[in-house]
Design a protein around this motif. Structure first.
Motif, PDB file in Angstrom:
ATOM      1  N   ASP A 601       0.828  -1.199   0.000  1.00 27.07           N
ATOM      2  CA  ASP A 601       0.000   0.000   0.000  1.00 27.07           C
ATOM      3  C   ASP A 601       0.866   1.254   0.000  1.00 27.07           C
ATOM      4  OD1 ASP A 601      -2.889   1.017   0.416  1.00 27.07           O
ATOM      5  OD2 ASP A 601      -1.744   2.094   1.940  1.00 27.07           O
ATOM      6  N   ILE A 602       1.889   1.267   0.853  1.00 29.84           N
ATOM      7  CA  ILE A 602       2.774   2.433   0.928  1.00 29.84           C
ATOM      8  C   ILE A 602       3.504   2.636  -0.398  1.00 29.84           C
ATOM      9  CG2 ILE A 602       4.871   3.313   2.025  1.00 29.84           C
ATOM     10  CD1 ILE A 602       3.900   1.969   4.621  1.00 29.84           C
ATOM     11  N   ALA A 603       4.004   1.553  -0.984  1.00 30.34           N
ATOM     12  CA  ALA A 603       4.743   1.676  -2.248  1.00 30.34           C
ATOM     13  C   ALA A 603       3.867   2.239  -3.356  1.00 30.34           C
ATOM     14  CB  ALA A 603       5.305   0.316  -2.656  1.00 30.34           C
ATOM     15  N   ALA A 604       2.599   1.840  -3.396  1.00 27.86           N
ATOM     16  CA  ALA A 604       1.689   2.364  -4.417  1.00 27.86           C
ATOM     17  C   ALA A 604       1.515   3.869  -4.261  1.00 27.86           C
ATOM     18  CB  ALA A 604       0.343   1.660  -4.326  1.00 27.86           C
ATOM     19  N   HIS A 605       1.390   4.337  -3.038  1.00 28.21           N
ATOM     20  CA  HIS A 605       1.185   5.766  -2.818  1.00 28.21           C
ATOM     21  C   HIS A 605       2.472   6.565  -3.016  1.00 28.21           C
ATOM     22  CE1 HIS A 605      -2.394   4.348  -0.252  1.00 28.21           C
ATOM     23  NE2 HIS A 605      -2.792   4.637  -1.474  1.00 28.21           N
ATOM     24  N   LEU A 606       3.615   5.970  -2.683  1.00 28.88           N
ATOM     25  CA  LEU A 606       4.877   6.627  -2.996  1.00 28.88           C
ATOM     26  C   LEU A 606       5.047   6.762  -4.504  1.00 28.88           C
ATOM     27  CD1 LEU A 606       7.245   4.903  -0.416  1.00 28.88           C
ATOM     28  CD2 LEU A 606       6.522   7.302  -0.404  1.00 28.88           C
ATOM     29  N   GLY A 607       4.600   5.758  -5.247  1.00 27.90           N
ATOM     30  CA  GLY A 607       4.660   5.858  -6.700  1.00 27.90           C
ATOM     31  C   GLY A 607       3.807   6.998  -7.226  1.00 27.90           C
ATOM     32  N   TRP A 608       2.623   7.181  -6.627  1.00 26.86           N
ATOM     33  CA  TRP A 608       1.753   8.285  -7.050  1.00 26.86           C
ATOM     34  C   TRP A 608       2.419   9.622  -6.748  1.00 26.86           C
ATOM     35  CZ3 TRP A 608      -1.022  12.649  -5.953  1.00 26.86           C
ATOM     36  CH2 TRP A 608      -2.109  12.941  -6.784  1.00 26.86           C
TER      37      TRP A 608
END
Length: 870
Positions: A601-608
């Motif tokens: 979840d964190i990685a997805a939002h860091l990507g955004w």
């Protein structure tokens, strides 16, 4: 009620098919096919003509038989509505049975729809070809004239006229084989149960299998191209173990005598639930021994379970029309997790569902240009557009939420009763709610129709006084504010899952505002959405958010709630309900996190956020921050893959390695370079779990010489799984010349057309490649439209992949102008969603970009104290 366009595209109901005798004769040398079909129909109203579907077929003869008499039929084509009108020279009376006979021919195409060819290599490197069918949603009409709508169920007897050296597979076992004309072989299959045309299937080619049998005598076989049967053993074993479990769960034994699972080299979707003969991409069915990652093993198990669930929910009972597609896909998306969780409980699949599925549904459904689960659809292009995260994962999330609310055993009994009541028939969403209501004693319809007929979902705003309020939630701050100042009246019956210590209680919020029920004596409600079960967001007050952060640091917050807090906090910040900088400032409490789903979840939002801040002032501080967040967690996971590692630890290691490598950690990059050079020398030296991250890390700093190396490796890779890893690496380069070469490679004969979309989209998702991908898409627009507009949902994925990463209003207008002059009927909603997403990025960057940059530059952000063990 059906829409006017839906009425135009649907066939008249005054004639209905009962049985088809269908012969198909594919010619694999000329890539043509011929066939005949006799259709027994029931006439419900006097008629002079019969209206049915056909597309791209040449009709050579058409006759009608009534009793002992036959008469020719005049054939008129209606290409716009993909129909044939067969007009007789006599009146066909109501309550009569008529047999329509047609002979026809057509081309075997390469559009991955209808009857199409798929190419492969024999073990000796020579070229091979097979032909196969993909009929969902409206492509049976490309292979034979038929009533090509789900509500026109009939029985089918398929005959395949083929080269004697080949194998033919269809829904039912072969009853007999005999010599046909011109040295060919006729394979006659047993009659199917009543079913819809989109579930009919035929595959012909040089195939081999690995098989087994259940205790109930059902033959289960995995079929592959030559040399790959051994790679199907894991999928075969999953199917053999799951089939009795499904029988028991539904209380209805699997009704066919066999189940084939077929690996198709060229396949537009991930898989297809043809009754009795499930078809898959090779990467969704095959595991090369010793060369597959934990991720691929999970994918195979999940996709096998998904298609097996459809054998009951979709095949045995079928939606009446495509506006209820979610009844098929939402249910299977929920059941796939339930089944695999039963088979591999150590994988903790329900946790993975939260991170990899439900999060995607929440993201898409937060758009103002989303769509309801029950959405009116008319023409075939509209049908293809709803094969998305709303139908699949929002649908699955709602089913999970409802099951948890009414109780698992009550829900199971209701599902079994629904399937028994509508077996071999069609049903609607309302039918499902009615039966579940009877089983639970609750008014399920009144609860669920707000969720399935309205798009979107609420945010629950809680205060210190025990009051709670719901508002429609939107990703976009402007839409969020518009909803607050001009409410649209949407109120959901919200299923809350209240927790206090070990106590957990479902509770229904029926109004916009209400007081929570009193907690157990001497306690307080710790969570309104325990285990992140409900499909909504929660905005807690500052005091509770602080307590939540402290609990995460102290290790007292369960893993699903750690994910839920991260997911909500990011989304609420982006929507303007909180400062988005609070999300960045909260992330250090997760440094010791050791669970994959939270980091996913964190990685997805860091990507955004990376896409948002790319190439702006202060962006250089982003990479060090990501490395700071992930270093400690990766140190604990380690480089070495141990046989004792849990499934999620294996996923976590790969995710963190990719994050550190792609964000410039020097030690990680150096080690990846060493591992890659050794892999080039000894291909088996690098563990499959590490390959994707290592390849992408090395490629991200690569030059044209390295690019050529990756292209050569991709061409010669002996499994599609390994090819896909190398394709992803080719999309991770940063030099414009290399990325242009990747894009050219993606449309070359070296890459299957099913894989082109993924490569091009990954280049578009690479912040260094978004301009190259957008330019390349426009330059090759006619090629992409020709390839992908015919069917499936690849086109909308491609549109999003090459354009939704932009972050300025100028680019939004550019995208709008391009698609205004280059319309795509199969991606209208996707284009609208792209424009909304660009607008969202531009808005957030303009209003919160400075505060994000300030947070990244704060010396306190990367202090290690205060980041104690979770």
């Amino acid at each position: 009620m059906p829409s006017s366009e839906q009425t135009l595209y649907q066939l008249p109901r005054d004639v209905r098919p009962v049985h088809y005798d269908l012969l198909l004769a594919p010619d694999l040398d000329r890539m043509t096919f011929s066939g005949t079909v006799s259709i027994e129909v029931e006439v419900y109203r006097d008629t002079l003509e019969f209206v049915l579907n056909a597309k791209d077929l040449r009709i050579h003869e058409a006759r009608a038989f009534v009793g002992g008499a036959d008469s020719p039929l005049e054939v008129r084509s209606d290409p716009e509505y993909e129909r044939l009108i067969l007009r007789g020279d006599r009146l066909f009376g109501a309550e009569s049975r008529v047999v329509l006979y047609l002979s026809f021919s057509g081309e075997i195409g390469n559009l991955l729809a209808g009857l199409y060819k798929s190419q492969f290599l024999y073990p000796d490197g020579t070229d091979g070809v097979l032909v196969t069918t993909q009929f969902e949603a409206t492509d049976a009409r490309r292979a034979f004239p038929c009533w090509d709508e789900p509500s026109f169920k009939a029985t089918f007897r398929m005959t395949a006229r083929i080269d004697p050296r080949h194998v033919a597979l269809s829904n039912m076992p072969a009853e007999r084989e005999f010599s046909g004309p011109d040295g060919l072989k006729d394979v006659v299959f047993a009659v199917t149960p009543r079913m819809s045309t989109y579930l009919l299937h035929l595959t012909v080619g040089p195939l081999e299998k690995v098989g087994g049998q259940t205790e109930n005598g059902v033959a289960v076989s995995v079929w592959t191209t030559p040399g790959h049967a051994g790679e199907g053993m894991f999928a075969r074993d999953v199917a053999l173990r799951l089939l009795p479990w499904f029988d028991d769960y539904f209380g209805i034994p699997y009704p066919l005598p066999k189940m084939d699972l077929v690996a198709i080299p060229d396949f537009a979707a991930g898989a297809m639930e043809n009754w009795g003969i499930l078809t898959y991409r090779e990467t969704a069915l095959l595991l090369p021994p010793g060369a597959s990652s934990a991720r691929t093993m999970q994918r195979v198990a999940i996709v096998v379970a998904h298609e097996m669930a459809h054998q009951w929910f979709g095949d045995l009972v079928t939606m009446s029309w495509w506006d209820d597609l979610w009844l098929n896909e939402g249910f299977a998306s929920w059941m796939e997790v339930k089944a695999v969780d039963h088979l591999f409980p150590e994988w903790n699949m329900w946790d993975i569902f939260l991170a990899e599925d439900m999060a995607e549904g929440l993201e898409l459904d937060g758009l103002a240009r989303s769509h309801p689960i029950e959405v009116p659809v008319g023409n075939p292009h509209e049908i293809n557009e709803i094969f998305d995260a709303i139908s699949y994962v929002k649908g699955g999330s709602l089913i999970r939420m409802l099951e948890q609310f009414v109780g698992e055993e009550t829900f199971r009994k209701g599902i079994g009763a629904y399937l028994k009541k509508f077996a071999y028939q069609n049903a609607s969403t309302r039918d499902l709610w009615s039966v579940l209501g009877q089983a639970s004693g609750q008014d399920i319809r009144s609860i669920m129709e707000s969720w399935t007929r309205n798009m979107g979902y609420p945010v629950l705003i809680s205060g210190e006084t025990g009051q709670i309020e719901q508002k429609p939630f939107f990703n976009h701050p402007v839409e969020m504010e518009r909803s607050r100042t001009s409410p649209d009246g949407r109120i959901w019956p919200v299923m809350l899952f209240l927790s206090s210590g070990k106590d957990r209680r479902p509770w229904l919020l029926k109004e916009e505002k209400a007081a929570l029920p009193p907690p157990p004596p001497g306690q307080q409600w710790d969570n309104l959405n325990d285990r992140h079960t409900g499909f909504f967001r929660v905005l807690e007050d500052e005091r509770v958010r602080k307590r939540r952060r402290e609990g995460i640091k102290a290790g007292t917050v369960p893993v699903a709630d750690r994910l839920g807090f991260s997911n909500d906090l990011f989304s609420l910040g982006r929507a303007g309900l909180l400062p988005l900088s609070e999300y960045l400032e909260t992330l250090p409490v997760y440094r010791q996190e050791d669970q994959y789903i939270v980091w996913a979840d964190i990685a997805a939002h860091l990507g955004w956020l990376q896409g948002l801040l790319a190439f702006t002032d202060g962006w250089e501080r982003f990479d060090p921050f990501v490395v700071f967040l992930m270093q400690e967690a990766f140190r604990k996971a380690g480089w070495e893959v141990s046989p004792g590692d849990s499934h999620q630890k294996r996923l976590l290691r790969s995710l963190l390695l990719s994050g550190l490598g792609m964000h410039g950690d020097s030690d990680t990059r150096q080690r990846c370079q060493e591992l890659f050079q050794e892999r080039v020398r000894r291909p088996d030296s690098l563990h499959p779990d590490l390959r994707l991250a290592v390849y992408r890390t090395v490629a991200s700093s690569g030059d044209p010489d390295l690019h050529r190396t990756f292209c050569d490796l991709a061409r010669t890779a002996d499994s599609q799984e390994e090819k896909n890893r190398l394709y992803s690496a080719l999309a991770a380069f940063r030099r414009p010349d290399c990325l242009r070469s990747t894009l050219e490679f993606a449309i070359s004969p070296a890459v299957r057309i099913q894989d082109t979309v993924s490569i091009v989209s990954q280049v578009g998702g690479n912040v260094w490649g978004e301009e190259e991908a957008w330019t390349f898409f426009r330059e090759n627009f006619d090629l992409f439209r020709k390839r992908y507009e015919a069917g499936g949902f690849a086109l909308q994925r491609l549109v999003k992949g090459v354009s939704e990463g932009f972050r300025s209003m100028e680019r939004k207008e550019e995208v709008a102008r391009f698609f205004a002059s280059h319309p795509l009927d199969g991606a209208k909603r996707a284009i609208e969603q792209v424009q909304e997403t660009i607008d969202l990025r531009a808005h957030v960057l303009a209003r919160q970009g400075e505060s994000l940059r300030k947070a990244l530059s704060s010396p306190d952000l990367m202090k290690t104290e205060g980041s104690s063990s979770v």
